[in-house]
Design a protein around this motif. Structure first.
Motif, PDB file in Angstrom:
ATOM      1  N   TRP A  29      -1.359   9.148  12.567  1.00 53.04           N
ATOM      2  CA  TRP A  29      -2.294   8.756  11.144  1.00 53.04           C
ATOM      3  C   TRP A  29      -2.048   7.575  10.919  1.00 53.04           C
ATOM      4  O   TRP A  29      -0.716   7.159  10.509  1.00 53.04           O
ATOM      5  CB  TRP A  29      -2.260   9.690  10.245  1.00 53.04           C
ATOM      6  CG  TRP A  29      -3.024  11.251  10.504  1.00 53.04           C
ATOM      7  CD1 TRP A  29      -2.372  12.418  10.837  1.00 53.04           C
ATOM      8  CD2 TRP A  29      -4.276  11.564  10.433  1.00 53.04           C
ATOM      9  NE1 TRP A  29      -3.100  13.498  10.816  1.00 53.04           N
ATOM     10  CE2 TRP A  29      -4.162  12.847  10.485  1.00 53.04           C
ATOM     11  CE3 TRP A  29      -5.258  10.955   9.907  1.00 53.04           C
ATOM     12  CZ2 TRP A  29      -5.585  13.596  10.548  1.00 53.04           C
ATOM     13  CZ3 TRP A  29      -6.432  11.522   9.828  1.00 53.04           C
ATOM     14  CH2 TRP A  29      -6.596  12.791  10.327  1.00 53.04           C
ATOM     15  N   TYR A  30      -2.956   6.668  10.674  1.00 53.59           N
ATOM     16  CA  TYR A  30      -2.832   5.293  10.335  1.00 53.59           C
ATOM     17  C   TYR A  30      -3.949   5.299   9.057  1.00 53.59           C
ATOM     18  O   TYR A  30      -4.686   6.138   8.944  1.00 53.59           O
ATOM     19  CB  TYR A  30      -3.423   4.339  11.156  1.00 53.59           C
ATOM     20  CG  TYR A  30      -2.431   4.080  12.315  1.00 53.59           C
ATOM     21  CD1 TYR A  30      -2.633   4.791  13.325  1.00 53.59           C
ATOM     22  CD2 TYR A  30      -1.711   2.865  12.224  1.00 53.59           C
ATOM     23  CE1 TYR A  30      -1.608   4.063  14.479  1.00 53.59           C
ATOM     24  CE2 TYR A  30      -0.979   2.399  13.490  1.00 53.59           C
ATOM     25  CZ  TYR A  30      -0.910   3.296  14.523  1.00 53.59           C
ATOM     26  OH  TYR A  30       0.098   2.934  15.672  1.00 53.59           O
ATOM     27  N   ARG A  31      -3.499   4.226   8.317  1.00 54.37           N
ATOM     28  CA  ARG A  31      -4.582   4.061   7.096  1.00 54.37           C
ATOM     29  C   ARG A  31      -4.772   2.508   7.051  1.00 54.37           C
ATOM     30  O   ARG A  31      -3.728   1.608   7.340  1.00 54.37           O
ATOM     31  CB  ARG A  31      -3.981   4.638   5.625  1.00 54.37           C
ATOM     32  CG  ARG A  31      -2.802   3.955   5.242  1.00 54.37           C
ATOM     33  CD  ARG A  31      -2.126   4.674   3.899  1.00 54.37           C
ATOM     34  NE  ARG A  31      -1.051   4.242   3.577  1.00 54.37           N
ATOM     35  CZ  ARG A  31      -0.342   4.821   2.521  1.00 54.37           C
ATOM     36  NH1 ARG A  31      -0.755   6.053   1.942  1.00 54.37           N
ATOM     37  NH2 ARG A  31       0.850   4.299   2.282  1.00 54.37           N
ATOM     38  N   ARG A  32      -5.856   2.099   6.368  1.00 57.18           N
ATOM     39  CA  ARG A  32      -6.092   0.923   5.981  1.00 57.18           C
ATOM     40  C   ARG A  32      -6.823   0.478   4.423  1.00 57.18           C
ATOM     41  O   ARG A  32      -7.860   1.028   4.380  1.00 57.18           O
ATOM     42  CB  ARG A  32      -7.303   0.035   7.073  1.00 57.18           C
ATOM     43  CG  ARG A  32      -7.346  -1.473   6.989  1.00 57.18           C
ATOM     44  CD  ARG A  32      -8.407  -2.004   7.452  1.00 57.18           C
ATOM     45  NE  ARG A  32      -8.371  -2.005   8.980  1.00 57.18           N
ATOM     46  CZ  ARG A  32      -7.635  -2.751   9.566  1.00 57.18           C
ATOM     47  NH1 ARG A  32      -6.862  -3.830   9.052  1.00 57.18           N
ATOM     48  NH2 ARG A  32      -7.507  -2.626  11.136  1.00 57.18           N
ATOM     49  N   ALA A  33      -5.896   0.038   3.648  1.00 54.27           N
ATOM     50  CA  ALA A  33      -6.469  -0.035   2.222  1.00 54.27           C
ATOM     51  C   ALA A  33      -7.366  -1.281   2.065  1.00 54.27           C
ATOM     52  O   ALA A  33      -7.105  -2.344   3.063  1.00 54.27           O
ATOM     53  CB  ALA A  33      -5.127  -0.024   1.442  1.00 54.27           C
ATOM     54  N   PRO A  34      -8.057  -1.688   1.236  1.00 57.53           N
ATOM     55  CA  PRO A  34      -8.980  -2.807   1.030  1.00 57.53           C
ATOM     56  C   PRO A  34      -7.873  -3.830   0.947  1.00 57.53           C
ATOM     57  O   PRO A  34      -6.963  -3.919   0.282  1.00 57.53           O
ATOM     58  CB  PRO A  34      -9.601  -2.520  -0.239  1.00 57.53           C
ATOM     59  CG  PRO A  34      -9.773  -0.961  -0.233  1.00 57.53           C
ATOM     60  CD  PRO A  34      -8.349  -0.572   0.234  1.00 57.53           C
ATOM     61  N   GLY A  35      -8.111  -4.926   1.837  1.00 59.71           N
ATOM     62  CA  GLY A  35      -7.400  -6.196   1.735  1.00 59.71           C
ATOM     63  C   GLY A  35      -5.987  -6.124   2.257  1.00 59.71           C
ATOM     64  O   GLY A  35      -5.302  -7.061   2.155  1.00 59.71           O
ATOM     65  N   LYS A  36      -5.626  -4.863   2.902  1.00 60.36           N
ATOM     66  CA  LYS A  36      -4.390  -4.901   3.494  1.00 60.36           C
ATOM     67  C   LYS A  36      -4.431  -4.681   5.137  1.00 60.36           C
ATOM     68  O   LYS A  36      -5.583  -4.019   5.594  1.00 60.36           O
ATOM     69  CB  LYS A  36      -3.723  -3.792   2.777  1.00 60.36           C
ATOM     70  CG  LYS A  36      -3.330  -3.916   1.479  1.00 60.36           C
ATOM     71  CD  LYS A  36      -2.531  -2.794   0.781  1.00 60.36           C
ATOM     72  CE  LYS A  36      -1.879  -3.373  -0.546  1.00 60.36           C
ATOM     73  NZ  LYS A  36      -1.168  -1.976  -1.258  1.00 60.36           N
ATOM     74  N   GLN A  37      -3.440  -4.884   5.748  1.00 62.98           N
ATOM     75  CA  GLN A  37      -3.346  -4.492   7.240  1.00 62.98           C
ATOM     76  C   GLN A  37      -3.226  -3.128   7.242  1.00 62.98           C
ATOM     77  O   GLN A  37      -2.795  -2.166   6.496  1.00 62.98           O
ATOM     78  CB  GLN A  37      -2.210  -4.981   7.852  1.00 62.98           C
ATOM     79  CG  GLN A  37      -2.287  -6.783   7.953  1.00 62.98           C
ATOM     80  CD  GLN A  37      -1.284  -7.514   8.856  1.00 62.98           C
ATOM     81  OE1 GLN A  37      -0.196  -6.975   8.633  1.00 62.98           O
ATOM     82  NE2 GLN A  37      -1.635  -8.524   9.210  1.00 62.98           N
ATOM     83  N   ARG A  38      -3.650  -2.474   8.626  1.00 61.76           N
ATOM     84  CA  ARG A  38      -3.615  -1.162   9.158  1.00 61.76           C
ATOM     85  C   ARG A  38      -1.929  -0.879   8.898  1.00 61.76           C
ATOM     86  O   ARG A  38      -1.205  -1.549   9.530  1.00 61.76           O
ATOM     87  CB  ARG A  38      -4.011  -1.009  10.422  1.00 61.76           C
ATOM     88  CG  ARG A  38      -4.291   0.284  10.895  1.00 61.76           C
ATOM     89  CD  ARG A  38      -5.055   0.421  12.186  1.00 61.76           C
ATOM     90  NE  ARG A  38      -4.088  -0.371  13.403  1.00 61.76           N
ATOM     91  CZ  ARG A  38      -4.810  -0.411  14.439  1.00 61.76           C
ATOM     92  NH1 ARG A  38      -6.076  -0.304  14.675  1.00 61.76           N
ATOM     93  NH2 ARG A  38      -4.134  -1.142  15.141  1.00 61.76           N
ATOM     94  N   GLU A  39      -1.822   0.353   8.474  1.00 61.38           N
ATOM     95  CA  GLU A  39      -0.441   0.884   8.380  1.00 61.38           C
ATOM     96  C   GLU A  39      -0.153   2.237   8.949  1.00 61.38           C
ATOM     97  O   GLU A  39      -1.275   3.024   9.041  1.00 61.38           O
ATOM     98  CB  GLU A  39      -0.053   0.942   6.845  1.00 61.38           C
ATOM     99  CG  GLU A  39       1.218   1.732   6.565  1.00 61.38           C
ATOM    100  CD  GLU A  39       1.605   1.908   5.118  1.00 61.38           C
ATOM    101  OE1 GLU A  39       2.537   2.140   4.587  1.00 61.38           O
ATOM    102  OE2 GLU A  39       0.483   2.111   4.419  1.00 61.38           O
TER     103      GLU A  39
END
Length: 119
Positions: free
Chosen positions: A36-46
């Protein structure tokens, strides 16, 4: 064509709980690492969490103790149980399947599901 479909996202209050699901059209028990990855607004994928073929798991420090990744090889499904989410967990969450097979890497992605943590 391989498909990964995420579901379960939505609005959750801080301290609540939410479970994300990923339905795969491939045999996830056949050598795949599921993530599972996530991408928050204005941030890189984590990278949030991973579960290997043998069931061992790893987590980002930011979610350790709060999130749990699991899978059901028979149903070809992967889950992310999110407990005590925080506003900073707000992001689009993506399911990913990776494996190295016959000398080649294979990687598949879902379309993502939005998780918003807010009161």
């Amino acid at each position: 064509q391989v498909q990964l479909v995420e579901s379960g996202g939505g609005l959750v209050p801080p301290g609540g709980s939410l479970r994300l699901s990923c339905t795969a059209s491939l045999n996830i028990g056949n050598g795949y690492v599921m993530m599972w990855y996530r991408r928050a607004p204005g941030k890189q994928r984590e990278l949030v969490a991973s579960i290997s073929n043998d069931g061992s798991t790893n987590y980002a420090d930011s979610v350790k103790g709060r999130f749990t990744i699991s899978k059901d090889n028979y149903k070809n499904m992967v889950y992310l149980q999110m407990n005590s989410p925080k506003p900073e967990d707000t992001a689009v969450y993506y399911c990913n399947a990776d494996r190295f097979w016959l000398g080649r890497p294979y990687s598949y992605w879902g379309q993502g599901t939005q998780v918003t943590v807010s009161s």
